[in-house]
Design an enzyme around this catalytic site. Sequence first.
Site, PDB file in Angstrom:
ATOM      1  N   HIS A 171     -35.194  27.293  -0.436  1.00 29.47           N
ATOM      2  CA  HIS A 171     -34.316  28.385  -0.875  1.00 29.47           C
ATOM      3  C   HIS A 171     -32.933  28.213  -0.242  1.00 29.47           C
ATOM      4  O   HIS A 171     -31.907  28.270  -0.929  1.00 29.47           O
ATOM      5  CB  HIS A 171     -34.943  29.715  -0.459  1.00 29.47           C
ATOM      6  CG  HIS A 171     -34.124  30.937  -0.754  1.00 29.47           C
ATOM      7  ND1 HIS A 171     -34.443  31.826  -1.750  1.00 29.47           N
ATOM      8  CD2 HIS A 171     -33.008  31.433  -0.169  1.00 29.47           C
ATOM      9  CE1 HIS A 171     -33.553  32.809  -1.768  1.00 29.47           C
ATOM     10  NE2 HIS A 171     -32.660  32.591  -0.816  1.00 29.47           N
ATOM     11  N   GLU A 172     -32.901  28.011   1.063  1.00 31.72           N
ATOM     12  CA  GLU A 172     -31.609  27.917   1.758  1.00 31.72           C
ATOM     13  C   GLU A 172     -30.831  26.678   1.335  1.00 31.72           C
ATOM     14  O   GLU A 172     -29.625  26.745   1.099  1.00 31.72           O
ATOM     15  CB  GLU A 172     -31.815  27.929   3.282  1.00 31.72           C
ATOM     16  CG  GLU A 172     -32.403  29.222   3.826  1.00 31.72           C
ATOM     17  CD  GLU A 172     -31.658  30.465   3.365  1.00 31.72           C
ATOM     18  OE1 GLU A 172     -30.461  30.389   3.104  1.00 31.72           O
ATOM     19  OE2 GLU A 172     -32.293  31.526   3.219  1.00 31.72           O
ATOM     20  N   HIS A 175     -29.132  27.195  -1.916  1.00 29.40           N
ATOM     21  CA  HIS A 175     -27.859  27.935  -1.871  1.00 29.40           C
ATOM     22  C   HIS A 175     -26.686  26.949  -1.744  1.00 29.40           C
ATOM     23  O   HIS A 175     -25.615  27.170  -2.313  1.00 29.40           O
ATOM     24  CB  HIS A 175     -27.838  28.909  -0.692  1.00 29.40           C
ATOM     25  CG  HIS A 175     -28.482  30.236  -0.999  1.00 29.40           C
ATOM     26  ND1 HIS A 175     -28.145  30.986  -2.108  1.00 29.40           N
ATOM     27  CD2 HIS A 175     -29.426  30.947  -0.333  1.00 29.40           C
ATOM     28  CE1 HIS A 175     -28.860  32.109  -2.106  1.00 29.40           C
ATOM     29  NE2 HIS A 175     -29.643  32.101  -1.058  1.00 29.40           N
ATOM     30  N   TYR A 186     -21.438  36.018  -5.092  1.00 34.87           N
ATOM     31  CA  TYR A 186     -22.596  36.631  -4.450  1.00 34.87           C
ATOM     32  C   TYR A 186     -22.528  38.156  -4.488  1.00 34.87           C
ATOM     33  O   TYR A 186     -22.439  38.835  -3.460  1.00 34.87           O
ATOM     34  CB  TYR A 186     -22.683  36.133  -3.000  1.00 34.87           C
ATOM     35  CG  TYR A 186     -24.061  36.229  -2.424  1.00 34.87           C
ATOM     36  CD1 TYR A 186     -25.101  35.440  -2.903  1.00 34.87           C
ATOM     37  CD2 TYR A 186     -24.346  37.101  -1.393  1.00 34.87           C
ATOM     38  CE1 TYR A 186     -26.369  35.525  -2.378  1.00 34.87           C
ATOM     39  CE2 TYR A 186     -25.611  37.205  -0.850  1.00 34.87           C
ATOM     40  CZ  TYR A 186     -26.615  36.409  -1.356  1.00 34.87           C
ATOM     41  OH  TYR A 186     -27.886  36.496  -0.827  1.00 34.87           O
ATOM     42  N   GLU A 195     -29.408  34.189  -6.056  1.00 34.45           N
ATOM     43  CA  GLU A 195     -30.658  34.377  -5.319  1.00 34.45           C
ATOM     44  C   GLU A 195     -31.859  33.819  -6.094  1.00 34.45           C
ATOM     45  O   GLU A 195     -32.727  33.159  -5.527  1.00 34.45           O
ATOM     46  CB  GLU A 195     -30.882  35.869  -5.047  1.00 34.45           C
ATOM     47  CG  GLU A 195     -30.282  36.325  -3.750  1.00 34.45           C
ATOM     48  CD  GLU A 195     -30.742  35.467  -2.587  1.00 34.45           C
ATOM     49  OE1 GLU A 195     -31.952  35.283  -2.433  1.00 34.45           O
ATOM     50  OE2 GLU A 195     -29.889  34.967  -1.853  1.00 34.45           O
ATOM     51  N   ASP A 263     -26.939  45.539  -0.068  1.00 36.75           N
ATOM     52  CA  ASP A 263     -27.274  44.132  -0.339  1.00 36.75           C
ATOM     53  C   ASP A 263     -26.356  43.523  -1.411  1.00 36.75           C
ATOM     54  O   ASP A 263     -26.817  42.859  -2.339  1.00 36.75           O
ATOM     55  CB  ASP A 263     -28.758  44.030  -0.759  1.00 36.75           C
ATOM     56  CG  ASP A 263     -29.242  42.601  -0.913  1.00 36.75           C
ATOM     57  OD1 ASP A 263     -28.626  41.687  -0.342  1.00 36.75           O
ATOM     58  OD2 ASP A 263     -30.246  42.413  -1.626  1.00 36.75           O
ATOM     59  N   HIS A 268     -30.910  40.645  -3.839  1.00 42.58           N
ATOM     60  CA  HIS A 268     -32.298  40.240  -3.591  1.00 42.58           C
ATOM     61  C   HIS A 268     -33.295  41.133  -4.332  1.00 42.58           C
ATOM     62  O   HIS A 268     -34.499  40.923  -4.244  1.00 42.58           O
ATOM     63  CB  HIS A 268     -32.618  40.294  -2.096  1.00 42.58           C
ATOM     64  CG  HIS A 268     -31.890  39.279  -1.280  1.00 42.58           C
ATOM     65  ND1 HIS A 268     -30.622  39.500  -0.783  1.00 42.58           N
ATOM     66  CD2 HIS A 268     -32.230  38.025  -0.895  1.00 42.58           C
ATOM     67  CE1 HIS A 268     -30.226  38.428  -0.104  1.00 42.58           C
ATOM     68  NE2 HIS A 268     -31.173  37.524  -0.167  1.00 42.58           N
TER      69      HIS A 268
END
Lengths: 360, 92
Positions: A171-172, A175, A186, A195, A263, A268
């Site tokens: 996931h990271e 990004h 974002y 996301e 958020d 998310h």
Amino acid sequence: MRGCKCRIVPPNLFERIARHGSQEEREAALDTLSVDHSIRLIRAQNAALAGPMAQRPVGTPGRHGVVHRTIYDAKHRNDEHATTVLRDEGQPESHDRSANQAYDGLGDTYRFYWEVLTRDSIDDASMSLLGEVHFGHRYDNAFWDGERMIFGDGSGTLFTGFTAALEVIGHELTHGVTEKTINLRYSGQSGALNESISDVFGCLVKQYKLGQTADQATWLVGEGILGPGMHGVALRSMKAPGTAFDGDTQPADMAHYVNTTSDNGGVHTNSGIPNRAFYLVASAIGGNAWERAGRIWYQVMTSRAVQPDCQFHTFATATLAAAATLYGATSTEAKAVADAWGTVGVLRASQLPTATALTT
Amino acid sequence: MTAAVPPDDQLAIERSGGFAGLTMRVSVPLAELRPGERAAIEECFEHSTSPPSGPDRFVYRFRMHGRETDVQEDRMPQALQPLLDRLATSWH
């Protein structure tokens, strides 16, 4: 108002309806104009990029296909530029478990991008993968800071660490890939797409590693990192958004889209909608999700078919165009994509352009 | 998703975002703030909300005396880091 309307009806007629028609006619015309604009953009970009993409050599020996990782120790400080190295590329296992997990996870993620998508690291130009573990004081998070993938150890109550789940590392790193490709803003829907893309490829990295087909996979994000203060199986479920843990607020369709200022506009939370769309595509196509469903999503990213402020509707149309380009206008894949976005309520049946319109 | 108005003697903090995307809250009695922390919080109220700093970062929302402000994690004043460290296991 269905089928191949985008090709047959001149755009200026839609514009006239949009200005002078009834409320219902105006909305339909505006929807169509929006889709039509996306299609023209996508056609042009696909045509421009199909050549070089198709000619990219696979597994060229030498510089490409060789991972380089360095894992740093933040020593529980909020320091994104820590210099103590726990494990560098090629070194034997460290005494530090988190460092080894990050090292292995980054390797698995690199291998996925190279072997499946012929992408050579985050920037497709052999960029070193830098990880940093033990960030902050009982820090309940992991993030990509533009240069490094940073992992906290968790508070021990909500989370027990972030390097233990391969899909978190995938996931990271994704990004970073998104930043280098379509660079989705974002916030709001574009942020939720950012996301979702990270969840999609994070899950695909794990499925590829485990050799799981779409129907064998759990489609869970954040398995095995929940602490005693969390009750559930994971943080997110792509298959059934909103069911991963007690208090999971992810919507599964547009009817339940969450409007919030927290958020960065619920990035998310509303990612549940495109997450489920991807799951539905992969499930309908069957087999290994990374082979065709993943390829379609990746095509949208690398052909830069969408702008940074892209909304769900435009992204959905772009995936439909990509499926038609890769597999044919009347393919199972194109139908799976159209059906999925219809099911989650992003594209209404009346808005769906025919796949033929997208490729000619 | 909005928390109740905090009493006058409390600072309410909401932490959203992060990889997990959980929205967590905690209240801190103003009397428990250490020297320098109250001033740093006041300074946050003086600045307008900054744009998102990056994927999966936390976003903090401070609410006190009828005022509210969002602070992106990487713009958090250094003086408030010890406060956040003290709260590491207090979020609910």
